[in-house]
Every structure is written in structure tokens, then in C-alpha cells.
Scaffold this active site. Sequence first.
Site, PDB file in Angstrom:
ATOM      1  N   SER A   1      34.785  42.788   0.022  1.00  0.00           N
ATOM      2  CA  SER A   1      35.630  42.126  -0.958  1.00  0.00           C
ATOM      3  C   SER A   1      35.442  42.784  -2.325  1.00  0.00           C
ATOM      4  CB  SER A   1      35.309  40.631  -0.976  1.00  0.00           C
ATOM      5  OG  SER A   1      36.257  39.893  -1.688  1.00  0.00           O
TER       6      SER A   1
ATOM      7  N   ASP B   1      44.295  38.599   6.296  1.00  0.00           N
ATOM      8  CA  ASP B   1      43.766  38.699   4.930  1.00  0.00           C
ATOM      9  C   ASP B   1      44.896  39.018   3.964  1.00  0.00           C
ATOM     10  OD1 ASP B   1      42.269  39.062   2.645  1.00  0.00           O
ATOM     11  OD2 ASP B   1      41.090  40.727   3.424  1.00  0.00           O
TER      12      ASP B   1
ATOM     13  N   HIS C   1      39.748  37.206   5.640  1.00  0.00           N
ATOM     14  CA  HIS C   1      39.018  37.968   4.632  1.00  0.00           C
ATOM     15  C   HIS C   1      37.509  37.779   4.776  1.00  0.00           C
ATOM     16  CE1 HIS C   1      38.392  39.835   0.713  1.00  0.00           C
ATOM     17  NE2 HIS C   1      37.549  38.861   0.433  1.00  0.00           N
TER      18      HIS C   1
END
Length: 315
Positions: free
Chosen positions: A158, A257, A287
Site C-alpha cells: 500500500s 482493489d 487491497h
Amino acid sequence: MKLRGKPFPGYENHYMSYMSGEDEELKAAREAQSKDLFGYTLPEGMTMEDRMIPGPDEGQELRVRIFTPANMKKPAPMMLEIHGGGWVGGSIDIDNYRCIAFAEKVPCIVVCVDYRLSNREVCYPKPLLDCYTAYMWMHDHADELGGDGSRIALHGTSAGGNLCAGLAMYLRDQDGPAPALCILNCAPLTMDFTEDHSYHQWYELRMDGRGTYARGAEATYDGSNLNQVLPPKYAFPGHAADVQGLCPHFILAAEYDTLRDSSVKYGIRLLNAGIPCEMFVAPRVCHGFTTVHNAYTDQIHDLMATSLKREFGLL
């Protein structure tokens, strides 16, 4: 609760933890996912040590967490782990499970950096420079760690993946020691990801429930600060004019995601520029799915470990 997507078996709580709402089923899913996130078991003989190192600013210290596998052959390859959290949250504690997996599967020494989170006083490029400092500390103290300073990889999830991409580009431009491999795990690589098809396709799974990711990006990479110390290309490398000369990359994206397309587009840019780049879009997961303790997560970690072994010359 009826879900629009069909989560990969075992990732149902992870899927639901991204959904908005306060009903009991969603709350239970979030609690279960949080418990899973912080769960880990240190393998027999592996050490986990926290250490303070000098930071890039005067008087500043950085905390790093070092995972050293048992019966490690020295000098061992190393990996810098950069945690996620939307630039404004997260900690090295959320990556213990992943760091242990890499340290054991490669094997290698894994160093996780507790970079400064963004707030009113901290914004780009301070988090990036913290990561650069940790990387160079690993390189310069490789002998002390039992590691090989010529074999250091990067992994980030991320926002951590975003920082990894920026760090790889910064090292290239500084003629620094090139990473053996840069693994970008569900990373946002462009500032305009809210315009991507994946953002609207999976809009109900956007990260608004825990603070809007777009707002976190805007706060972290305040446009008024972007050009004061470092140019903005290191903030979002997907917008960089030149990706030539970067190190090999491994890009992991997730089907469900909202940031999926940001990763895929960057991978295509790298391939078109002749940069060795593996891309894998994991089906029916959300995600940051590799935080979930699951056999499929283990398979993904095995895949990454094989790529690390290849670039480290261990195959």
C-alpha cells in the site's frame, strides 16, 4: 449479508472490513481481521530485535525491527520492509507476519523501518528520506548484521509500496546501491487513482471507512511542499517522465482493489521501458490481502520468495 464480489475463501472478513456500515456483521468482521493482522509466531531460532538508528534530521532517531533467521549462512541477503497505512497510519507491528515469512522462506535478514507518519508537521519527503536512511544504514552496516550490502531488496504494501517505488527511483538518480528487487504490493503509484476504472468498479471497497486514501495522499504530498526538497516524481513514480534504469520489479495487485489499475499501469510502463518486471493480479481478494493468514497468502509469499532467491543468486 450479500456481497457483490465473491471473496476468495478465507478472505471474507478482509473483504467485509473494507465495507462501510456499522451493523454487527461488519463490526465482527473488522474485529476478526484486526486480530488476524497482529497475529504471528516467531519460528524457533529466529530473532526479532528493535534497534534505534540515526535518522536523516538532526537529533532524530529511527526505529528499525530486524528479523534474523536461524542457521543463516553469512553474508546473507537482506530486505527492507516498508509498512502500509495510507501514509498517516500503520506501524511496523502490522508487518511482523510478513517479515517472518520472507526471513524464513528466502532466507534473508529483514529490516522493517518505522518511518515518520504524515501529520501537520510531517509530509513528503520526510517519510521517503527515513526509508532511504534505513536502506543506506543496512548497506553500510551489512557486516554487523551478518548481511550482504550488495544484495538488498525492497518490499512495501500500500503506502509502503508507494515509498518503495519512490525509493528505488531516488536510489537510481543518486547513483546509490541499486536494490536487487523492488516488490510493490497493492501500491498507489499515481495521484489520480480516483479516476481509474478499478476505483469506480469497486467503489464500495474504497478505504473511506478508515480515512479516505485520497485525502491521505493529498495530506502527505502537499503540493506546496513537493518541490522544496525533492521533485514530485519520487512521491508518485507513476507520473515520472523516465523509468529507464530502474531495478527489477515485482508488482502484486488485487482484483477487488480500488488501487489495482495504478499498479498495473506502472508495470506496463516498466515493461515497455525494458525493465524486468513481474506482474500478478490476485483473484477475488482486496487491497493488502497478504496480511491475512491463509494458504493462498502463503503461496503468494512463496512466489515472491522465489523471485527474491532468483535476484539474490540463490537458485
